[in-house]
Design a protein around this motif. Structure first.
Motif, PDB file in Angstrom:
ATOM      1  N   UNK A 176       0.828  -1.210   0.000  1.00 43.87           N
ATOM      2  CA  UNK A 176       0.000   0.000   0.000  1.00 43.87           C
ATOM      3  C   UNK A 176       0.859   1.256   0.000  1.00 43.87           C
ATOM      4  N   UNK A 177       1.955   1.223   0.745  1.00 44.22           N
ATOM      5  CA  UNK A 177       2.869   2.362   0.744  1.00 44.22           C
ATOM      6  C   UNK A 177       3.514   2.523  -0.631  1.00 44.22           C
ATOM      7  N   UNK A 178       3.858   1.413  -1.263  1.00 43.47           N
ATOM      8  CA  UNK A 178       4.456   1.457  -2.598  1.00 43.47           C
ATOM      9  C   UNK A 178       3.485   2.051  -3.616  1.00 43.47           C
ATOM     10  N   UNK A 179       2.225   1.641  -3.579  1.00 39.35           N
ATOM     11  CA  UNK A 179       1.209   2.211  -4.482  1.00 39.35           C
ATOM     12  C   UNK A 179       1.119   3.719  -4.264  1.00 39.35           C
ATOM     13  N   UNK A 180       1.062   4.125  -3.010  1.00 33.87           N
ATOM     14  CA  UNK A 180       0.949   5.555  -2.693  1.00 33.87           C
ATOM     15  C   UNK A 180       2.161   6.322  -3.242  1.00 33.87           C
ATOM     16  N   UNK A 181       3.368   5.850  -2.919  1.00 30.10           N
ATOM     17  CA  UNK A 181       4.583   6.568  -3.319  1.00 30.10           C
ATOM     18  C   UNK A 181       4.760   6.614  -4.836  1.00 30.10           C
ATOM     19  N   UNK A 233      12.159   7.000  -1.425  1.00 27.93           N
ATOM     20  CA  UNK A 233      11.357   6.141  -0.541  1.00 27.93           C
ATOM     21  C   UNK A 233      10.995   4.825  -1.224  1.00 27.93           C
ATOM     22  N   UNK A 234      10.712   4.882  -2.520  1.00 26.94           N
ATOM     23  CA  UNK A 234      10.391   3.676  -3.290  1.00 26.94           C
ATOM     24  C   UNK A 234      11.606   2.755  -3.318  1.00 26.94           C
ATOM     25  N   UNK A 235      12.766   3.314  -3.571  1.00 28.08           N
ATOM     26  CA  UNK A 235      13.994   2.526  -3.609  1.00 28.08           C
ATOM     27  C   UNK A 235      14.237   1.824  -2.274  1.00 28.08           C
ATOM     28  N   UNK A 237       8.614   1.533 -11.891  1.00 35.10           N
ATOM     29  CA  UNK A 237       8.117   0.305 -11.292  1.00 35.10           C
ATOM     30  C   UNK A 237       8.963  -0.103 -10.097  1.00 35.10           C
ATOM     31  N   UNK A 238       8.352  -0.905  -9.243  1.00 34.44           N
ATOM     32  CA  UNK A 238       9.058  -1.466  -8.094  1.00 34.44           C
ATOM     33  C   UNK A 238       8.393  -2.777  -7.719  1.00 34.44           C
ATOM     34  N   UNK A 239       9.178  -3.676  -7.140  1.00 35.38           N
ATOM     35  CA  UNK A 239       8.644  -4.956  -6.704  1.00 35.38           C
ATOM     36  C   UNK A 239       8.936  -5.165  -5.222  1.00 35.38           C
ATOM     37  N   UNK A 240       8.093  -5.973  -4.614  1.00 36.97           N
ATOM     38  CA  UNK A 240       8.278  -6.444  -3.243  1.00 36.97           C
ATOM     39  C   UNK A 240       8.227  -7.957  -3.310  1.00 36.97           C
TER      40      UNK A 240
END
Length: 174
Positions: free
Chosen positions: A73-78, A134-136, A161-164
């Motif tokens: 959720x934080x990743x979507x927001x950022x 922050x995403x990084x 893009x970013x992955x978890x």
């Protein structure tokens, strides 16, 4: 970990011929493996909050692991904040949330086209990296990857893009 400068996926081309009538929709139960959604939202101050709230519903319906919920959720927001920073008022940003194996991927498209001039491109890329700090950190903390690059046609602008990675998947099996 260095960032990648290419988009993790390309939009699929529309087939030249389509089946008529189209095949029936997938009526099986939602699961984490079937998680793939796209949102098209205006570049506006409340857009990141709206994207985050919509993502919360999507992740819950698909039964995404509790360990990934808050970081996702934080990743979507950022990423939505970042896309809005690079998209003018009245234009649209796109956010895609998908599951790819043990990784949850969030992609955001903005409308700011990459610069052709080398110095402008370098300055803009540096500004993007700053916007994505922050995403990084979030992605690296969860054994994921992140990056940005020119969007593939028919999209324009830049794909970020970013992955978890599922923390249980990254642990060695006893």
């Amino acid at each position: 970990m260095p960032h990648a400068v290419v988009a993790p996926f390309a939009f699929q081309a529309v087939p030249r011929f389509t089946q008529c009538p189209p095949p029936p929709p997938d009526l099986t139960e939602p699961s984490p493996a079937k998680l793939v959604y796209g949102l098209t939202l205006p570049s506006a101050s409340e857009t990141p909050t709206i994207a985050q709230e919509a993502a919360e519903v999507m992740l819950e319906v698909h039964g995404v692991e509790e360990e990934l919920m808050d970081p996702a959720l934080l990743l979507v927001y950022e990423l939505t904040v970042h896309a809005c920073r690079f998209t003018g008022a009245g234009e649209l940003v796109q956010v895609v949330i998908r599951r790819n194996g043990d990784a949850l991927q969030v992609t955001a498209h903005d409308t700011h086209a990459p610069h052709a001039h080398r110095r402008l491109a370098a300055a803009c890329d540096e500004r993007r990296r700053g916007s994505l700090s922050d995403v990084r950190e979030l992605s690296e903390r969860h054994h994921g990857e992140w990056g940005f690059g020119a969007a593939y046609p028919p999209a324009a602008g830049v794909c970020t893009w970013a992955t978890l990675v599922n923390p249980r998947a990254s642990r060695p099996t006893p």
